[in-house]
Design an enzyme around this catalytic site. Sequence first.
Site, PDB file in Angstrom:
ATOM      1  N   GLY A 205      42.213  32.641  46.059  1.00 30.03           N
ATOM      2  CA  GLY A 205      42.115  33.655  45.006  1.00 30.03           C
ATOM      3  C   GLY A 205      43.254  34.639  45.065  1.00 30.03           C
ATOM      4  O   GLY A 205      44.239  34.423  45.775  1.00 30.03           O
ATOM      5  N   ASN A 206      43.144  35.716  44.303  1.00 25.27           N
ATOM      6  CA  ASN A 206      44.177  36.752  44.334  1.00 25.27           C
ATOM      7  C   ASN A 206      43.527  38.118  44.181  1.00 25.27           C
ATOM      8  O   ASN A 206      42.323  38.231  43.992  1.00 25.27           O
ATOM      9  CB  ASN A 206      45.232  36.493  43.251  1.00 25.27           C
ATOM     10  CG  ASN A 206      44.628  36.500  41.865  1.00 25.27           C
ATOM     11  OD1 ASN A 206      44.210  37.529  41.368  1.00 25.27           O
ATOM     12  ND2 ASN A 206      44.549  35.320  41.253  1.00 25.27           N
ATOM     13  N   ARG A 207      44.373  39.179  44.247  1.00 29.24           N
ATOM     14  CA  ARG A 207      43.834  40.538  44.341  1.00 29.24           C
ATOM     15  C   ARG A 207      43.592  41.213  42.992  1.00 29.24           C
ATOM     16  O   ARG A 207      43.274  42.388  42.932  1.00 29.24           O
ATOM     17  CB  ARG A 207      44.802  41.403  45.157  1.00 29.24           C
ATOM     18  CG  ARG A 207      44.790  41.098  46.638  1.00 29.24           C
ATOM     19  CD  ARG A 207      46.076  41.555  47.315  1.00 29.24           C
ATOM     20  NE  ARG A 207      46.494  42.865  46.930  1.00 29.24           N
ATOM     21  CZ  ARG A 207      46.109  43.998  47.520  1.00 29.24           C
ATOM     22  NH1 ARG A 207      45.281  43.942  48.536  1.00 29.24           N
ATOM     23  NH2 ARG A 207      46.547  45.148  47.095  1.00 29.24           N
TER      24      ARG A 207
END
Length: 403
Positions: A205-207
Amino acid sequence: MSQRRQIVVGVGAGIAAYKATHVVRALVKANFDVWVVPTPASLKMIGEVTWQAISGNPVYTQVDSPVSGVGHIELAREASAIVVVPATADLLARITHGIANDMLTNVILAADCPLLLAPAMHTNMWENPATRKNVQTLQARGARFIGPVAGELSSGDRGLGRLAPEEDIYAEVLSVLSTGKWQGKKVMVSAGGTREPLDPVRFLGNRSSGRFGVEIARQFAWQGAQVTLLAANIEPTLLESLPGGVEVVATPSAGKMRQAALDYFPHMQVAVMAAAVADYQPVDFQSEKIKKVPNQQEFSLRLRPTADILADLARKKHSDQLVAGFAAETGSWEQVLQLGKEKARRKGADIIFINQVGTETGFGDIATRVCAVDGEGSEIGQFSGNKTQVATQIVTLVRQQLQ
Ligand code: CTP
């Protein structure tokens, strides 16, 4: 009620209440149907008779005051915007916590229109952690703050806490109400960060919090557009802050987002793809949890590229549709601009909003700087400010480019 657009002006019990008279007069002059709702305590500063005389409408302070008049639900339903001048620390706290013990807080609780708050209080009260937290919560729910500004306070001290100039409050109300422009238009916005599952418990995933995309969706909706939000793993409380009419479609992974984007896009006039989409996804999804192998020194994942949704939409779009995307880049502002312009030429979108991201900038609730470029990479706008301010400017630019 009248055919003119209705605005509720809430008045809190602060010395700056007299300045609300200027805001009311300006709005009445601009042909709005203004309903002043003072808190009972504020009547010590400015009385009902004054408000009635300058607004031309009855004034209610408690929900039981209208006998055959207008109730809080009707006021809330008919209002195109609510602006509170001055918003005291007490009012901010009551609004934050959903306390509805007078007409104004009842109307605010029942309304689904833009809420503008112009605070005025002593610097110590504004900076108190309790007020800070309330302001943050209200902002996260979509309330728009106008000021306060620094200057002389009623106590004689100087500092942050003075009511924003009346002209600024008036201008902000007009900007929120410069609606109708998007009436009847369908807009798709993507937001959040996709997650590509590895096994039943893990993902890549990412932030991205989705806050920026949600702000953009909100601004479109407030300006009358019919909005579909493709939401990738966005906090439910953030989604709950959206106006009622926004359709939220859960698109947790790149694949799901692509499918939804392709399904919805033919019915849209505009697509603004603000989501951080994974560029790669695992080749294999393991249906059982991947186990740690004792003494293994390395672990490799096999990944394959995902389809570029923005580029797909740009290829499919008709001449009356507009596709916009983002270029989230790291590095110095010059590097960010250069990378963003190259990306704009590659993607084929009508507009690319270039923004700087990193651990300190871009993601979350912080100031943002954006440069807009066209498909050739030529600059067509520069914006900065908090995410709400930048989102408003983005919506305006999209509107200009669509014409
Ligand atoms: N985007 C997309 N589909 C992807 C990847 C990105 O639609 N598979 C969109 C994003 O929503 C954004 C734009 O493309 O509007 C740019 O995303 P960004 O992550 O900045 O660029 P990438 O194309 O992923 O390139 P890179 O990661 O190499 O910078």
